[in-house]
Design a protein around this motif. Structure first.
Motif, PDB file in Angstrom:
ATOM      1  N   ILE A   1       0.823  -1.209   0.000  1.00 38.41           N
ATOM      2  CA  ILE A   1       0.000   0.000   0.000  1.00 38.41           C
ATOM      3  C   ILE A   1       0.859   1.262   0.000  1.00 38.41           C
ATOM      4  O   ILE A   1       0.567   2.232  -0.695  1.00 38.41           O
ATOM      5  CB  ILE A   1      -0.962  -0.003   1.212  1.00 38.41           C
ATOM      6  CG1 ILE A   1      -1.934  -1.186   1.100  1.00 38.41           C
ATOM      7  CG2 ILE A   1      -1.732   1.307   1.297  1.00 38.41           C
ATOM      8  CD1 ILE A   1      -2.857  -1.329   2.282  1.00 38.41           C
ATOM      9  N   ILE A   2       1.934   1.248   0.785  1.00 38.63           N
ATOM     10  CA  ILE A   2       2.820   2.414   0.836  1.00 38.63           C
ATOM     11  C   ILE A   2       4.167   2.054   0.237  1.00 38.63           C
ATOM     12  O   ILE A   2       4.500   0.883   0.080  1.00 38.63           O
ATOM     13  CB  ILE A   2       2.988   2.943   2.273  1.00 38.63           C
ATOM     14  CG1 ILE A   2       3.680   1.893   3.160  1.00 38.63           C
ATOM     15  CG2 ILE A   2       1.656   3.342   2.870  1.00 38.63           C
ATOM     16  CD1 ILE A   2       4.006   2.411   4.539  1.00 38.63           C
ATOM     17  N   ASN A   3       4.949   3.055  -0.081  1.00 38.11           N
ATOM     18  CA  ASN A   3       6.246   2.858  -0.705  1.00 38.11           C
ATOM     19  C   ASN A   3       7.186   2.106   0.240  1.00 38.11           C
ATOM     20  O   ASN A   3       7.500   2.595   1.330  1.00 38.11           O
ATOM     21  CB  ASN A   3       6.850   4.219  -1.056  1.00 38.11           C
ATOM     22  CG  ASN A   3       8.089   4.092  -1.913  1.00 38.11           C
ATOM     23  OD1 ASN A   3       8.659   3.011  -2.048  1.00 38.11           O
ATOM     24  ND2 ASN A   3       8.519   5.194  -2.485  1.00 38.11           N
ATOM     25  N   PRO A   4       7.662   0.923  -0.149  1.00 35.20           N
ATOM     26  CA  PRO A   4       8.556   0.152   0.729  1.00 35.20           C
ATOM     27  C   PRO A   4       9.855   0.870   1.064  1.00 35.20           C
ATOM     28  O   PRO A   4      10.525   0.512   2.034  1.00 35.20           O
ATOM     29  CB  PRO A   4       8.836  -1.121  -0.091  1.00 35.20           C
ATOM     30  CG  PRO A   4       7.706  -1.221  -1.051  1.00 35.20           C
ATOM     31  CD  PRO A   4       7.347   0.200  -1.385  1.00 35.20           C
ATOM     32  N   GLU A   5      10.213   1.880   0.284  1.00 36.46           N
ATOM     33  CA  GLU A   5      11.460   2.591   0.533  1.00 36.46           C
ATOM     34  C   GLU A   5      11.445   3.362   1.849  1.00 36.46           C
ATOM     35  O   GLU A   5      12.503   3.777   2.337  1.00 36.46           O
ATOM     36  CB  GLU A   5      11.770   3.538  -0.628  1.00 36.46           C
ATOM     37  CG  GLU A   5      12.113   2.816  -1.927  1.00 36.46           C
ATOM     38  CD  GLU A   5      12.479   3.763  -3.036  1.00 36.46           C
ATOM     39  OE1 GLU A   5      12.448   4.998  -2.800  1.00 36.46           O
ATOM     40  OE2 GLU A   5      12.799   3.294  -4.145  1.00 36.46           O
ATOM     41  N   VAL A   6      10.264   3.568   2.426  1.00 38.36           N
ATOM     42  CA  VAL A   6      10.209   4.272   3.709  1.00 38.36           C
ATOM     43  C   VAL A   6      10.753   3.408   4.843  1.00 38.36           C
ATOM     44  O   VAL A   6      11.084   3.921   5.915  1.00 38.36           O
ATOM     45  CB  VAL A   6       8.759   4.709   4.045  1.00 38.36           C
ATOM     46  CG1 VAL A   6       8.185   5.560   2.931  1.00 38.36           C
ATOM     47  CG2 VAL A   6       7.859   3.507   4.316  1.00 38.36           C
ATOM     48  N   TYR A   7      10.842   2.103   4.605  1.00 40.35           N
ATOM     49  CA  TYR A   7      11.359   1.205   5.643  1.00 40.35           C
ATOM     50  C   TYR A   7      12.873   1.095   5.530  1.00 40.35           C
ATOM     51  O   TYR A   7      13.417   0.887   4.451  1.00 40.35           O
ATOM     52  CB  TYR A   7      10.732  -0.188   5.505  1.00 40.35           C
ATOM     53  CG  TYR A   7       9.236  -0.200   5.686  1.00 40.35           C
ATOM     54  CD1 TYR A   7       8.666  -0.048   6.942  1.00 40.35           C
ATOM     55  CD2 TYR A   7       8.389  -0.360   4.589  1.00 40.35           C
ATOM     56  CE1 TYR A   7       7.290  -0.043   7.110  1.00 40.35           C
ATOM     57  CE2 TYR A   7       7.012  -0.376   4.741  1.00 40.35           C
ATOM     58  CZ  TYR A   7       6.460  -0.207   6.010  1.00 40.35           C
ATOM     59  OH  TYR A   7       5.107  -0.215   6.172  1.00 40.35           O
ATOM     60  N   GLN A   8      13.525   1.221   6.666  1.00 40.86           N
ATOM     61  CA  GLN A   8      14.977   1.162   6.701  1.00 40.86           C
ATOM     62  C   GLN A   8      15.507  -0.233   7.007  1.00 40.86           C
ATOM     63  O   GLN A   8      16.584  -0.602   6.544  1.00 40.86           O
ATOM     64  CB  GLN A   8      15.513   2.158   7.749  1.00 40.86           C
ATOM     65  CG  GLN A   8      15.134   3.599   7.485  1.00 40.86           C
ATOM     66  CD  GLN A   8      15.674   4.112   6.158  1.00 40.86           C
ATOM     67  OE1 GLN A   8      16.824   3.847   5.805  1.00 40.86           O
ATOM     68  NE2 GLN A   8      14.844   4.829   5.402  1.00 40.86           N
ATOM     69  N   ASP A   9      14.740  -1.012   7.795  1.00 39.73           N
ATOM     70  CA  ASP A   9      15.265  -2.313   8.191  1.00 39.73           C
ATOM     71  C   ASP A   9      15.101  -3.329   7.071  1.00 39.73           C
ATOM     72  O   ASP A   9      14.137  -3.325   6.307  1.00 39.73           O
ATOM     73  CB  ASP A   9      14.575  -2.812   9.469  1.00 39.73           C
ATOM     74  CG  ASP A   9      13.094  -3.002   9.290  1.00 39.73           C
ATOM     75  OD1 ASP A   9      12.654  -4.156   9.220  1.00 39.73           O
ATOM     76  OD2 ASP A   9      12.377  -1.972   9.219  1.00 39.73           O
TER      77      ASP A   9
ATOM     78  N   TYR B   1      14.463  -6.488   7.144  1.00 38.18           N
ATOM     79  CA  TYR B   1      13.358  -7.439   7.248  1.00 38.18           C
ATOM     80  C   TYR B   1      12.123  -6.924   6.510  1.00 38.18           C
ATOM     81  O   TYR B   1      11.501  -7.662   5.724  1.00 38.18           O
ATOM     82  CB  TYR B   1      13.000  -7.693   8.711  1.00 38.18           C
ATOM     83  CG  TYR B   1      11.733  -8.478   8.878  1.00 38.18           C
ATOM     84  CD1 TYR B   1      11.709  -9.862   8.697  1.00 38.18           C
ATOM     85  CD2 TYR B   1      10.526  -7.839   9.207  1.00 38.18           C
ATOM     86  CE1 TYR B   1      10.535 -10.587   8.828  1.00 38.18           C
ATOM     87  CE2 TYR B   1       9.347  -8.555   9.334  1.00 38.18           C
ATOM     88  CZ  TYR B   1       9.360  -9.927   9.153  1.00 38.18           C
ATOM     89  OH  TYR B   1       8.195 -10.648   9.278  1.00 38.18           O
ATOM     90  N   MET B   2      11.758  -5.657   6.735  1.00 34.32           N
ATOM     91  CA  MET B   2      10.570  -5.098   6.089  1.00 34.32           C
ATOM     92  C   MET B   2      10.770  -4.982   4.579  1.00 34.32           C
ATOM     93  O   MET B   2       9.850  -5.225   3.798  1.00 34.32           O
ATOM     94  CB  MET B   2      10.235  -3.736   6.686  1.00 34.32           C
ATOM     95  CG  MET B   2       9.685  -3.804   8.103  1.00 34.32           C
ATOM     96  SD  MET B   2       8.149  -4.770   8.202  1.00 34.32           S
ATOM     97  CE  MET B   2       7.047  -3.794   7.181  1.00 34.32           C
ATOM     98  N   GLN B   3      11.961  -4.639   4.165  1.00 34.43           N
ATOM     99  CA  GLN B   3      12.217  -4.541   2.736  1.00 34.43           C
ATOM    100  C   GLN B   3      12.111  -5.910   2.065  1.00 34.43           C
ATOM    101  O   GLN B   3      11.550  -6.035   0.972  1.00 34.43           O
ATOM    102  CB  GLN B   3      13.599  -3.925   2.504  1.00 34.43           C
ATOM    103  CG  GLN B   3      13.673  -2.448   2.893  1.00 34.43           C
ATOM    104  CD  GLN B   3      15.048  -1.855   2.678  1.00 34.43           C
ATOM    105  OE1 GLN B   3      15.982  -2.552   2.293  1.00 34.43           O
ATOM    106  NE2 GLN B   3      15.187  -0.558   2.915  1.00 34.43           N
ATOM    107  N   ASN B   4      12.632  -6.929   2.729  1.00 34.66           N
ATOM    108  CA  ASN B   4      12.525  -8.291   2.186  1.00 34.66           C
ATOM    109  C   ASN B   4      11.070  -8.744   2.143  1.00 34.66           C
ATOM    110  O   ASN B   4      10.654  -9.440   1.208  1.00 34.66           O
ATOM    111  CB  ASN B   4      13.350  -9.271   3.028  1.00 34.66           C
ATOM    112  CG  ASN B   4      14.829  -9.141   2.772  1.00 34.66           C
ATOM    113  OD1 ASN B   4      15.249  -8.698   1.708  1.00 34.66           O
ATOM    114  ND2 ASN B   4      15.642  -9.537   3.747  1.00 34.66           N
TER     115      ASN B   4
END
Length: 224
Positions: free
Chosen positions: A64-72, A74-77
């Motif tokens: 739903i939201i841009n995955p680039e906002v996540y730094q860790d 795990y969330m990017q994977n």
């Protein structure tokens, strides 16, 4: 909706997905505006939205939201794995955010008409309702589109599960559509899929088990 229609100008758009289901009476929630555009008009539609200030939102439909906002990592994977499940709708759609300053958080998703088997060039306009500059398919036509789309998915995925829920749980289950609702269509694969999933010849589906996850606003309250 009117802001999108205004941006598209003369390009015709068919509302699809959860907003289209809400229009025909399904109780659901939505997180994007899915619009079916003729394949031949898609490039022009993209250009029109850009001119109106709509911003590219190329990340997967499944996020739903841009995955680039996540730094860790795990969330990017997690988002990368999610994108695998939605790669076919991603390959057949273009996604946008509303212009800067807009309060609308949902994305606009332009979908190829050939992918969802829904075209104003091939289907009489009498099968649609025209509202706020958009074409809304009737419930039978919407179900037919979902069925035709899912039977051509190369593999099972979260996206194919979504299509199944839209067609069986929501349209068939909530709206109490007749078992023979697709009998008149010529697509045998779509008919067979539908009959199998409603257990037409094996006792029937218990539609009392369908549950609402929320409510979409009625047509008069859809966002502009």
């Amino acid at each position: 909706m009117e802001e999108i229609a205004s941006a598209l100008g003369p390009i015709k758009a068919i509302v699809w997905g959860e907003v289209a289901m809400g229009f025909v009476g399904v109780g659901t929630i939505y997180n994007c505006f899915m619009l079916v555009i003729e394949d031949s008009d898609l490039i022009a539609a993209i250009k029109s939205l850009h001119i109106a200030g709509f911003r590219d939102a190329p990340w997967s439909f499944g996020s739903i939201i841009n995955p680039e906002v996540y730094q860790d990592e795990y969330m990017q994977n997690l988002h990368r794995m999610t994108a695998i499940h939605y790669r076919y709708i991603d390959a057949n759609s273009v996604r946008f955010e509303f212009p800067v300053g807009s309060e609308v958080e949902e994305r606009v998703v332009l979908v190829r008409s050939s992918y969802v088997h829904l075209s104003l060039q091939l289907i009489p306009e009498s099968r649609f309702s025209f509202y706020k500059g958009m074409y809304f398919p009737d419930r039978e036509l919407l179900l037919e589109s979902f069925a035709k789309t899912i039977v051509r998915e190369p593999e099972e995925s979260k996206w194919s599960s979504t299509l199944e829920s839209w067609g069986i749980t929501y349209l068939y289950g909530q709206l109490m559509l007749d078992d023979d609702v697709l009998d008149s269509i010529t697509d045998e694969k779509a008919k067979d899929w539908f009959n199998e999933n409603i257990r037409r010849y094996s006792g029937g589906l218990d539609r009392s088990m369908t549950k609402r996850r929320g409510r979409i606003p009625p047509p008069t309250q859809l966002q502009d």
